[in-house]
Design a protein around this motif. Structure first.
Motif, mmCIF file in Angstrom:
data_model
loop_
_atom_site.group_PDB
_atom_site.id
_atom_site.type_symbol
_atom_site.label_atom_id
_atom_site.label_comp_id
_atom_site.label_asym_id
_atom_site.label_seq_id
_atom_site.Cartn_x
_atom_site.Cartn_y
_atom_site.Cartn_z
ATOM 1 N N PHE A 1 41.643 -91.051 37.942
ATOM 2 C CA PHE A 1 41.285 -90.203 36.816
ATOM 3 C C PHE A 1 41.078 -88.777 37.328
ATOM 4 O O PHE A 1 40.398 -88.566 38.316
ATOM 5 C CB PHE A 1 40.007 -90.703 36.139
ATOM 6 N N PHE A 2 41.642 -87.824 36.621
ATOM 7 C CA PHE A 2 41.620 -86.441 37.069
ATOM 8 C C PHE A 2 40.553 -85.628 36.344
ATOM 9 O O PHE A 2 40.295 -85.840 35.157
ATOM 10 C CB PHE A 2 42.995 -85.796 36.857
ATOM 11 N N GLY A 3 39.977 -84.688 37.086
ATOM 12 C CA GLY A 3 39.073 -83.710 36.492
ATOM 13 C C GLY A 3 39.844 -82.609 35.797
ATOM 14 O O GLY A 3 41.092 -82.599 35.794
ATOM 15 N N GLN A 4 39.122 -81.676 35.218
ATOM 16 C CA GLN A 4 39.754 -80.613 34.440
ATOM 17 C C GLN A 4 40.401 -79.548 35.325
ATOM 18 O O GLN A 4 41.181 -78.736 34.844
ATOM 19 C CB GLN A 4 38.741 -79.964 33.484
ATOM 20 N N GLY A 5 40.061 -79.582 36.606
ATOM 21 C CA GLY A 5 40.696 -78.663 37.538
ATOM 22 C C GLY A 5 39.943 -77.363 37.723
ATOM 23 O O GLY A 5 39.126 -76.961 36.890
ATOM 24 N N THR A 6 40.231 -76.715 38.843
ATOM 25 C CA THR A 6 39.747 -75.358 39.128
ATOM 26 C C THR A 6 40.964 -74.459 39.251
ATOM 27 O O THR A 6 41.844 -74.714 40.081
ATOM 28 C CB THR A 6 38.942 -75.292 40.436
ATOM 29 N N ARG A 7 41.015 -73.445 38.416
ATOM 30 C CA ARG A 7 42.129 -72.484 38.461
ATOM 31 C C ARG A 7 41.768 -71.386 39.439
ATOM 32 O O ARG A 7 40.854 -70.603 39.175
ATOM 33 C CB ARG A 7 42.376 -71.904 37.075
ATOM 34 N N LEU A 8 42.431 -71.348 40.595
ATOM 35 C CA LEU A 8 42.182 -70.347 41.628
ATOM 36 C C LEU A 8 43.265 -69.281 41.573
ATOM 37 O O LEU A 8 44.458 -69.597 41.631
ATOM 38 C CB LEU A 8 42.162 -70.990 43.015
ATOM 39 N N THR A 9 42.837 -68.042 41.476
ATOM 40 C CA THR A 9 43.759 -66.908 41.529
ATOM 41 C C THR A 9 43.406 -66.067 42.740
ATOM 42 O O THR A 9 42.255 -65.646 42.893
ATOM 43 C CB THR A 9 43.672 -66.046 40.262
ATOM 44 N N VAL A 10 44.383 -65.845 43.615
ATOM 45 C CA VAL A 10 44.187 -65.012 44.801
ATOM 46 C C VAL A 10 44.916 -63.696 44.575
ATOM 47 O O VAL A 10 46.120 -63.687 44.288
ATOM 48 C CB VAL A 10 44.701 -65.716 46.066
ATOM 49 N N VAL A 11 44.182 -62.600 44.696
ATOM 50 C CA VAL A 11 44.778 -61.273 44.437
ATOM 51 C C VAL A 11 44.770 -60.418 45.698
ATOM 52 O O VAL A 11 44.077 -60.742 46.678
ATOM 53 C CB VAL A 11 44.033 -60.545 43.300
#
Lengths: 114, 115
Positions: free
Chosen positions: A104-114
């Motif tokens: 079962f998967f979690g909602q996720g972490t959206r990582l943005t590297v700038v």
């Protein structure tokens, strides 16, 4: 019962920085896996932990590390961030690492590297 | 190394029509999963297929598994707009291997259902 929870949900970091992502599995689940999903692609396996031991590692550089705590929660650490590390990081929880078990998967972490 | 291929990668359907998504995998596996992903969201489990000939149905979706052909299908019946999403199949490494707990995903099929 709560599902798989991940924190934070969104994160913006600068190249070269370090990041820690967190995951709490479903209550009673002892296995946690981490996946990286780059936009437009399927998730790629990074790590699996079971009973605090690493049970599998995907084809990722040593900048990626993880650990599992006695309460079965887990952290994914990424050092020296690159632009290419920008992705959705998914945590999957299952009862055990082998046998008849569903992930079962979690909602996720959206990582943005700038 | 286990490889998973889906086709088609893009599917544009009219409401009410039927279609099938195919998932081929390269080595023996004991478990195949189908997931749905809405834009910006996580993966929702649809089906887990455990054995040759397994067939599971939920609403307008039906999944089947042929382990001899290393092929799974996801059949959509009388599509509706709510089914628009990306669909992934994933295969677990075979028992006894070092990557037993690892899921290998296909590239995903982006399904768009039009009125």
């Amino acid at each position: 019962d709560a599902g798989v929870t991940q924190s934070p949900t969104h994160l913006i970091k600068t190249r070269g920085q370090h990041v820690t992502l967190r995951c709490s599995p479903i209550s009673g689940h002892k296995s946690v896996s981490w996946y990286q999903q780059v936009l437009g692609q399927g998730p790629q396996f990074i790590f699996q932990y079971y009973e605090k031991e690493e049970r599998g590692r995907g084809n990722f550089p040593d900048r990626f590390s993880a650990r599992q705590f006695p309460n079965y929660s887990s952290e994914l650490n990424v050092n020296a961030l690159l632009l290419g590390d920008s992705a959705l990081y998914l945590c999957a929880s299952s009862f055990r690492d082998r046998g008849l078990t569903e992930a079962f998967f979690g909602q996720g972490t959206r990582l943005t590297v700038v | 190394e286990l490889k998973v291929e889906q086709n088609p990668l893009f599917l544009s359907m009219q409401e009410g029509k039927n279609y099938t998504i195919y998932c081929n995998y390269s080595t023996t596996s004991d478990r195949l999963y189908w997931y749905r992903q809405d834009p910006g969201k996580s993966l929702e489990s649809l089906f887990v297929l455990l054995s040759n000939g397994a067939v599971k149905q939920e609403g307008r979706l039906m999944a089947s598994l042929d382990t001899k052909a290393r092929l799974s299908t996801l059949h959509i019946t009388a599509a509706v707009h709510d089914l628009s999403a990306t669909y992934f199949c994933a295969v677990r490494g075979n028992a006894g291997g070092t990557s037993y707990g690892k899921l290998t995903f296909g590239q995903g099929t982006i399904l768009t259902v039009h009125p």
